[in-house]
Design a protein around this motif. Structure first.
Motif, PDB file in Angstrom:
ATOM      1  N   SER A  42     -80.133 -15.641  -8.458  1.00  0.00           N
ATOM      2  CA  SER A  42     -79.744 -16.398  -9.646  1.00  0.00           C
ATOM      3  C   SER A  42     -80.257 -15.703 -10.894  1.00  0.00           C
ATOM      4  O   SER A  42     -81.456 -15.691 -11.161  1.00  0.00           O
ATOM      5  N   SER A  43     -79.337 -15.140 -11.665  1.00  0.00           N
ATOM      6  CA  SER A  43     -79.711 -14.421 -12.888  1.00  0.00           C
ATOM      7  C   SER A  43     -79.265 -15.137 -14.153  1.00  0.00           C
ATOM      8  O   SER A  43     -79.794 -14.873 -15.240  1.00  0.00           O
ATOM      9  N   ASP A  44     -78.285 -16.036 -14.054  1.00  0.00           N
ATOM     10  CA  ASP A  44     -77.763 -16.754 -15.207  1.00  0.00           C
ATOM     11  C   ASP A  44     -78.566 -18.041 -15.380  1.00  0.00           C
ATOM     12  O   ASP A  44     -78.433 -18.989 -14.605  1.00  0.00           O
ATOM     13  N   LEU A  45     -79.399 -18.086 -16.405  1.00  0.00           N
ATOM     14  CA  LEU A  45     -80.273 -19.235 -16.610  1.00  0.00           C
ATOM     15  C   LEU A  45     -79.501 -20.511 -16.927  1.00  0.00           C
ATOM     16  O   LEU A  45     -79.962 -21.616 -16.614  1.00  0.00           O
ATOM     17  N   GLN A  46     -78.319 -20.403 -17.532  1.00  0.00           N
ATOM     18  CA  GLN A  46     -77.517 -21.599 -17.777  1.00  0.00           C
ATOM     19  C   GLN A  46     -77.022 -22.193 -16.463  1.00  0.00           C
ATOM     20  O   GLN A  46     -77.034 -23.417 -16.277  1.00  0.00           O
ATOM     21  N   GLU A  47     -76.597 -21.336 -15.548  1.00  0.00           N
ATOM     22  CA  GLU A  47     -76.163 -21.827 -14.241  1.00  0.00           C
ATOM     23  C   GLU A  47     -77.337 -22.438 -13.478  1.00  0.00           C
ATOM     24  O   GLU A  47     -77.189 -23.470 -12.810  1.00  0.00           O
ATOM     25  N   VAL A  48     -78.488 -21.793 -13.568  1.00  0.00           N
ATOM     26  CA  VAL A  48     -79.673 -22.325 -12.901  1.00  0.00           C
ATOM     27  C   VAL A  48     -80.048 -23.688 -13.481  1.00  0.00           C
ATOM     28  O   VAL A  48     -80.392 -24.626 -12.741  1.00  0.00           O
ATOM     29  N   ALA A  49     -79.963 -23.816 -14.806  1.00  0.00           N
ATOM     30  CA  ALA A  49     -80.285 -25.091 -15.449  1.00  0.00           C
ATOM     31  C   ALA A  49     -79.353 -26.197 -14.962  1.00  0.00           C
ATOM     32  O   ALA A  49     -79.784 -27.346 -14.762  1.00  0.00           O
ATOM     33  N   ALA A  50     -78.089 -25.863 -14.734  1.00  0.00           N
ATOM     34  CA  ALA A  50     -77.133 -26.851 -14.243  1.00  0.00           C
ATOM     35  C   ALA A  50     -77.485 -27.280 -12.821  1.00  0.00           C
ATOM     36  O   ALA A  50     -77.393 -28.469 -12.475  1.00  0.00           O
ATOM     37  N   VAL A  51     -77.898 -26.307 -12.002  1.00  0.00           N
ATOM     38  CA  VAL A  51     -78.316 -26.628 -10.638  1.00  0.00           C
ATOM     39  C   VAL A  51     -79.541 -27.545 -10.663  1.00  0.00           C
ATOM     40  O   VAL A  51     -79.606 -28.547  -9.933  1.00  0.00           O
ATOM     41  N   MET A  52     -80.502 -27.223 -11.506  1.00  0.00           N
ATOM     42  CA  MET A  52     -81.725 -28.035 -11.584  1.00  0.00           C
ATOM     43  C   MET A  52     -81.410 -29.444 -12.103  1.00  0.00           C
ATOM     44  O   MET A  52     -82.006 -30.425 -11.641  1.00  0.00           O
ATOM     45  N   ALA A  53     -80.466 -29.548 -13.015  1.00  0.00           N
ATOM     46  CA  ALA A  53     -80.080 -30.868 -13.515  1.00  0.00           C
ATOM     47  C   ALA A  53     -79.455 -31.694 -12.390  1.00  0.00           C
ATOM     48  O   ALA A  53     -79.705 -32.901 -12.282  1.00  0.00           O
ATOM     49  N   GLY A  54     -78.660 -31.031 -11.563  1.00  0.00           N
ATOM     50  CA  GLY A  54     -78.076 -31.720 -10.422  1.00  0.00           C
ATOM     51  C   GLY A  54     -79.129 -32.192  -9.440  1.00  0.00           C
ATOM     52  O   GLY A  54     -79.042 -33.297  -8.896  1.00  0.00           O
ATOM     53  N   LEU A  55     -80.148 -31.368  -9.205  1.00  0.00           N
ATOM     54  CA  LEU A  55     -81.238 -31.762  -8.320  1.00  0.00           C
ATOM     55  C   LEU A  55     -82.033 -32.916  -8.918  1.00  0.00           C
ATOM     56  O   LEU A  55     -82.429 -33.848  -8.210  1.00  0.00           O
ATOM     57  N   ARG A  56     -82.244 -32.870 -10.221  1.00  0.00           N
ATOM     58  CA  ARG A  56     -83.012 -33.920 -10.881  1.00  0.00           C
ATOM     59  C   ARG A  56     -82.268 -35.260 -10.795  1.00  0.00           C
ATOM     60  O   ARG A  56     -82.889 -36.320 -10.685  1.00  0.00           O
ATOM     61  N   ALA A  57     -80.952 -35.195 -10.811  1.00  0.00           N
ATOM     62  CA  ALA A  57     -80.146 -36.417 -10.757  1.00  0.00           C
ATOM     63  C   ALA A  57     -80.258 -37.130  -9.421  1.00  0.00           C
ATOM     64  O   ALA A  57     -79.936 -38.326  -9.319  1.00  0.00           O
ATOM     65  N   LEU A  58     -80.730 -36.427  -8.402  1.00  0.00           N
ATOM     66  CA  LEU A  58     -80.884 -37.054  -7.092  1.00  0.00           C
ATOM     67  C   LEU A  58     -81.882 -38.210  -7.126  1.00  0.00           C
ATOM     68  O   LEU A  58     -81.826 -39.125  -6.302  1.00  0.00           O
ATOM     69  N   SER A  59     -82.798 -38.166  -8.084  1.00  0.00           N
ATOM     70  CA  SER A  59     -83.810 -39.218  -8.161  1.00  0.00           C
ATOM     71  C   SER A  59     -83.215 -40.570  -8.538  1.00  0.00           C
ATOM     72  O   SER A  59     -83.830 -41.613  -8.299  1.00  0.00           O
ATOM     73  N   THR A  60     -82.016 -40.559  -9.119  1.00  0.00           N
ATOM     74  CA  THR A  60     -81.370 -41.808  -9.515  1.00  0.00           C
ATOM     75  C   THR A  60     -80.073 -42.073  -8.756  1.00  0.00           C
ATOM     76  O   THR A  60     -79.415 -43.085  -9.003  1.00  0.00           O
ATOM     77  N   ASP A  61     -79.703 -41.175  -7.870  1.00  0.00           N
ATOM     78  CA  ASP A  61     -78.465 -41.338  -7.091  1.00  0.00           C
ATOM     79  C   ASP A  61     -78.830 -41.316  -5.611  1.00  0.00           C
ATOM     80  O   ASP A  61     -78.857 -40.265  -4.977  1.00  0.00           O
ATOM     81  N   SER A  62     -79.122 -42.490  -5.069  1.00  0.00           N
ATOM     82  CA  SER A  62     -79.602 -42.563  -3.685  1.00  0.00           C
ATOM     83  C   SER A  62     -78.557 -42.105  -2.677  1.00  0.00           C
ATOM     84  O   SER A  62     -78.897 -41.515  -1.650  1.00  0.00           O
ATOM     85  N   ASP A  63     -77.284 -42.355  -2.963  1.00  0.00           N
ATOM     86  CA  ASP A  63     -76.232 -41.925  -2.030  1.00  0.00           C
ATOM     87  C   ASP A  63     -76.142 -40.404  -1.974  1.00  0.00           C
ATOM     88  O   ASP A  63     -76.000 -39.822  -0.899  1.00  0.00           O
TER      89      ASP A  63
END
Length: 407
Positions: free
Chosen positions: A354-375
């Motif tokens: 992973s070299s594109d920090l914007q793409e990485v930030a999007a992945v991390m945002a998706g992971l962070r969203a798991l804390s509020t999306d139990s399904d």
């Protein structure tokens, strides 16, 4: 030359657990291992929650937990920014029997399984046993081997090849190892250090195109696995000379790292063209090989094991037709090619490339969203279960497929 019931080539976890399962079913079995003993080189060491039921069925779960430890969390960390996202397996509680992962070096699991296997008089392990040639007909498989330096002939009704990615058994039956080899080299290290005291979680996926790594605690005596990636064109003989740079970059300020062992190796995404030829069956890395990101290689090998020993014992004991072994070969190959291998490839791309920090930030945002999306979290955590093939002896529903493949 006395015919045996089953010969197994390879005394790694897949070979020895198949032997244990067969022995428990009353099937005489002999394991041939070219090494002089259990290999303690850095190998797989995380057992996803989904395989723990199978270890329990073999009578190994409690001793494995005593030897290792259970863990419920993952952390993803971006090397360049220090951003971290963590999530756990608590969402599985009340839904599965074992809502946690097990950490234990695969050499330790083999030791535990061999101790159990030694209780069966109809099971044996031959060390320093190099298989040279395999032939077969409708009635038996014949093996020419060198055992403790002496030429030996063995025969059996069936043979399981569990002798790793460079499988002699696969070569002898003429199967192709289809797929590709990555242009990078993985370096798996075992290091002794108290990383928890330095703020490291028990498992971290470190995301970076230069210093990407998997950092995970192996046991309760501060043995850790640190696996990183380097250019395969660099001399393998000087891996150790380049290692301090990775330690210093990834673990700044940590000066008490003891290098216990390391293992450089090529990475593959390959599957045998078939997992069965006549009376010879393949399982584990002999049947399929994947890069280790996410621990899907060992998971796949264990799921091979759990249905293979059961099906083969049923065939030998006249409780099932031989065609069930064709079903084993077909289904396990499909699961690896369609699910495990693509998932491991995506995992590798995220962690190590992973070299594109914007793409990485999007992945991390998706992971962070798991804390509020139990399904979504439950869907992600259930993925390792989709690599399982239900027992071929009874009708069971196929595990629900997860929408994505994840570490």
């Amino acid at each position: 030359m006395k015919q045996q019931a089953v010969l197994i080539v390879g005394a790694g976890p897949v070979g020895v657990l198949n032997a244990l399962g067969l022995a428990r079913a009353g099937v005489p079995v002999t394991v041939l291992e070219r090494g002089a003993g259990i290999s303690d080189a850095p190998r797989a060491m995380v057992y996803h929650w989904s395989v723990l039921d199978g270890l329990e069925k073999l009578g190994l779960f409690e001793s494995a937990v005593d030897r290792g430890f259970l863990k419920q969390g993952y952390t993803y960390k971006v090397f360049k920014t220090g951003e971290e996202v963590s999530f756990g397996l608590e969402a599985l509680e009340g839904k599965v029997k074992h809502p946690y992962n097990l950490h234990l070096g695969q050499n330790a699991l083999v030791e535990l399984a061999l101790a159990e296997l030694a209780e069966f008089p109809h099971a044996q392990v031959l060390w320093n046993a190099e298989v040279n040639e395999i032939s077969q007909d409708e009635d038996e498989v014949r093996v020419c081997a060198t055992v403790e330096g002496s030429s030996t002939q063995l025969a059996a009704r069936w043979l399981i090849g569990a002798d790793g990615a460079r499988s002699t058994v696969r070569e002898q039956i003429g199967a192709d190892f289809e797929g590709m080899t990555w242009p990078e080299r993985f370096v798996a290290t075992n290091i002794r250090v108290d990383l928890e005291a330095h703020g490291w979680p028990l498992t971290t996926m470190l995301i970076d195109d230069r210093y990407g790594a998997i950092v995970s605690k192996i046991d309760t005596a501060n043995l850790w696995r640190f696996t990183y990636c380097e250019d395969e064109s660099l001399p393998v003989e000087t891996v150790a000379e380049r290692m301090p740079e990775y330690f210093e970059a990834v673990f700044p300020g940590v000066h008490d790292i003891e290098l216990v062992d390391y293992s450089p190796y090529r990475m593959h995404q390959r599957a045998s063209s078939t997992f069965r030829v006549g009376r010879v069956l393949l399982a584990g890395d002999a049947a399929h090989a994947t890069n280790p990101t996410g621990g899907l290689g060992l998971t796949s090998g264990l799921f091979d094991t759990f249905i293979l020993y059961e099906a083969l014992a049923a065939v030998i004991n006249d409780r099932a037709e031989e065609s069930i072994l064709d079903e084993y070969a077909k289904l396990r190959r499909e699961v690896f090619v369609e699910k495990a291998s693509p998932a491991a490839s995506r995992n590798k791309s995220l962690v190590f490339h992973s070299s594109d920090l914007q793409e990485v930030a999007a992945v991390m945002a998706g992971l962070r969203a798991l804390s509020t999306d139990s399904d979504a979290l439950l869907d992600r955590l259930m993925f390792p279960k989709t690599l399982e093939t239900p027992s071929l002896l009874v009708e069971q529903s196929t595990p629900a497929a997860a929408t994505e493949a994840h570490v």
